[in-house]
Design an enzyme around this catalytic site. Structure first.
Site, short mmCIF file in Angstrom:
data_model
loop_
_atom_site.label_atom_id
_atom_site.label_comp_id
_atom_site.label_asym_id
_atom_site.label_seq_id
_atom_site.Cartn_x
_atom_site.Cartn_y
_atom_site.Cartn_z
N MET A 72 0.84 -1.21 0.00
CA MET A 72 0.00 0.00 0.00
C MET A 72 0.87 1.25 0.00
SD MET A 72 -2.64 -1.90 0.25
CE MET A 72 -3.99 -0.77 0.30
N GLY A 73 2.05 1.14 0.61
CA GLY A 73 2.95 2.31 0.65
C GLY A 73 2.56 3.29 1.75
N CYS A 130 7.18 -1.90 8.83
CA CYS A 130 6.54 -1.91 7.52
C CYS A 130 7.54 -2.41 6.48
CB CYS A 130 6.05 -0.52 7.12
SG CYS A 130 5.39 -0.53 5.44
N LYS A 166 5.20 -2.93 17.23
CA LYS A 166 4.84 -3.90 16.19
C LYS A 166 6.12 -4.35 15.48
CE LYS A 166 1.69 -5.39 12.73
NZ LYS A 166 0.45 -5.09 12.06
N THR A 194 3.72 -8.22 8.09
CA THR A 194 3.74 -9.12 6.92
C THR A 194 5.14 -9.67 6.66
OG1 THR A 194 3.86 -7.14 5.56
CG2 THR A 194 1.71 -8.21 5.75
N GLY A 219 -1.92 -13.78 5.20
CA GLY A 219 -2.89 -14.83 4.92
C GLY A 219 -2.44 -16.17 5.49
N GLY A 245 -1.34 -13.00 12.05
CA GLY A 245 -0.65 -13.59 10.92
C GLY A 245 -1.40 -14.83 10.48
N THR A 268 -6.16 -10.21 6.88
CA THR A 268 -6.38 -10.64 5.50
C THR A 268 -7.64 -11.48 5.36
OG1 THR A 268 -4.00 -10.57 5.14
CG2 THR A 268 -5.27 -11.86 3.56
C1 DHB Z 1 1.96 -1.61 4.60
C2 DHB Z 1 2.44 -1.39 5.83
C3 DHB Z 1 2.66 -2.44 6.68
O1 DHB Z 1 3.14 -2.27 7.91
C4 DHB Z 1 2.34 -3.72 6.25
O2 DHB Z 1 2.51 -4.75 7.04
C5 DHB Z 1 1.84 -3.92 5.01
C6 DHB Z 1 1.65 -2.86 4.17
C7 DHB Z 1 1.80 -0.52 3.63
O3 DHB Z 1 1.12 0.48 3.88
O4 DHB Z 1 2.41 -0.64 2.58
#
Ligand code: DHB
Length: 304
Positions: A72-73, A130, A166, A194, A219, A245, A268
């Protein structure tokens, strides 16, 4: 409705153990309320940054067998507008809210936590993990227990809210990093973020499916990694762990509790089973308890 499912996290009572994690249906108060109406007991807002971010170009999400990848960024409206959504949410619900924040320096994390202090959020989550912005900011802070300890120490000096760290599954030292967070004063840890990142190539178009090429994997396929890390970390720490998770079904949530989680994130699975996944998982946990002749989820004790 949730009789027997009540949980407690850092002194806060919740109607069940299920948490809407950061990044899922949570950039507006309405979508967080929607999760609550469908059974989520705690909600986390998408990680907020000091300035608004548009995020990555679409496509940002694609499904694979057993999971999904996303990049998603860190799209978000920025800390001020984001905290207004939490204020509006609290006009409609007294469900606990975790304000997740993202930055790349201790100074910026401190500044974000000062803003969260003045909000109605119940907890602050430091997104140290992230996986999708490394081309912009370098490897996540959660790769280093020293960096994590530095940020948590700085935030704990100013935060009036309990501080959740986190963490990332993408290092070989997750237990040491978690201990670093605890020793620096973190009130709880949240894991896993993730996995990866990973990549999916469209074989006909012969290019990556998502625009950023790489993205974090989530997922059911990541669940064994999450379970292992929650098990290992919760045994090593004295502070609670929010485990997430790949939890999609009641039995997965029970597995997370057996691994040692205090609360369980479901993200997810919303894409796969719909927003009512929270209610479905609650019912499935109740069925498990019935089979096991348990009257409370507190009877589900972490395994040794
Ligand atoms: C994004 C941020 C995260 O911490 C993650 O686990 C997945 C995606 C994001 O915004 O890109």
């Amino acid at each position: 409705m949730d009789k027997g499912l009540e949980a407690e996290f850092l002194g806060v009572k919740t109607v069940n153990p299920l948490v809407l994690p950061a990044g899922i249906m949570d950039v507006s108060y309405g979508s967080m309320l929607y999760a609550v109406e469908n059974g989520a007991a705690v909600v986390t807002m998408k990680s907020l940054t000091l300035a608004p971010r548009e995020g990555n170009k679409t496509p940002v999400y694609t499904e694979i067998e057993g999971g999904a990848i996303n990049s998603m960024g860190l799209c978000n409206p920025g800390i001020d507008a984001g905290l207004m959504e939490i204020e509006k949410f609290k006009e409609h619900s007294d469900v606990p809210v975790i304000a997740s924040v993202f930055a790349t320096s201790a100074e910026d994390f401190v500044s974000l936590s000062s803003s969260v202090n003045d909000s109605k959020a119940d907890f602050i989550e430091l997104n140290l993990s992230c996986p999708n912005v490394s081309s912009e900011f370098g490897i996540p802070l959660a790769a280093s227990s020293e960096e994590v300890a530095k940020i948590v120490t700085a935030v704990k000096k100013v935060s009036k809210k309990p501080v959740l760290a986190k963490l990332s599954p993408n290092t070989y030292n997750v237990k040491e990093v978690a201990l670093g967070a605890q020793n620096a004063g973190a009130d709880a840890v949240v894991l896993i973020n993730t996995l990866g990142p990973g990549m999916v190539i469209d074989v006909y178009a012969q290019r990556p499916v998502i625009s950023a090429k790489f993205g974090g994997l989530s997922g059911p396929c990541v669940r064994p990694v999450a379970i292992k890390l929650v098990y290992e970390v919760s045994r090593a720490l004295d502070i609670p762990v929010i485990g997430m998770g790949g939890v999609s079904r009641g039995e997965d949530a029970v597995e997370m509790l057996l691994a040692g989680a205090t609360l369980v994130g479901v993200g997810t699975a919303v894409a796969h089973r719909g927003i009512t996944v929270y209610r479905k998982i609650c019912n499935e946990i109740l069925q498990y308890m019935d089979t096991m002749k348990y009257s409370s989820i507190q009877d589900i004790k972490p395994i040794s």
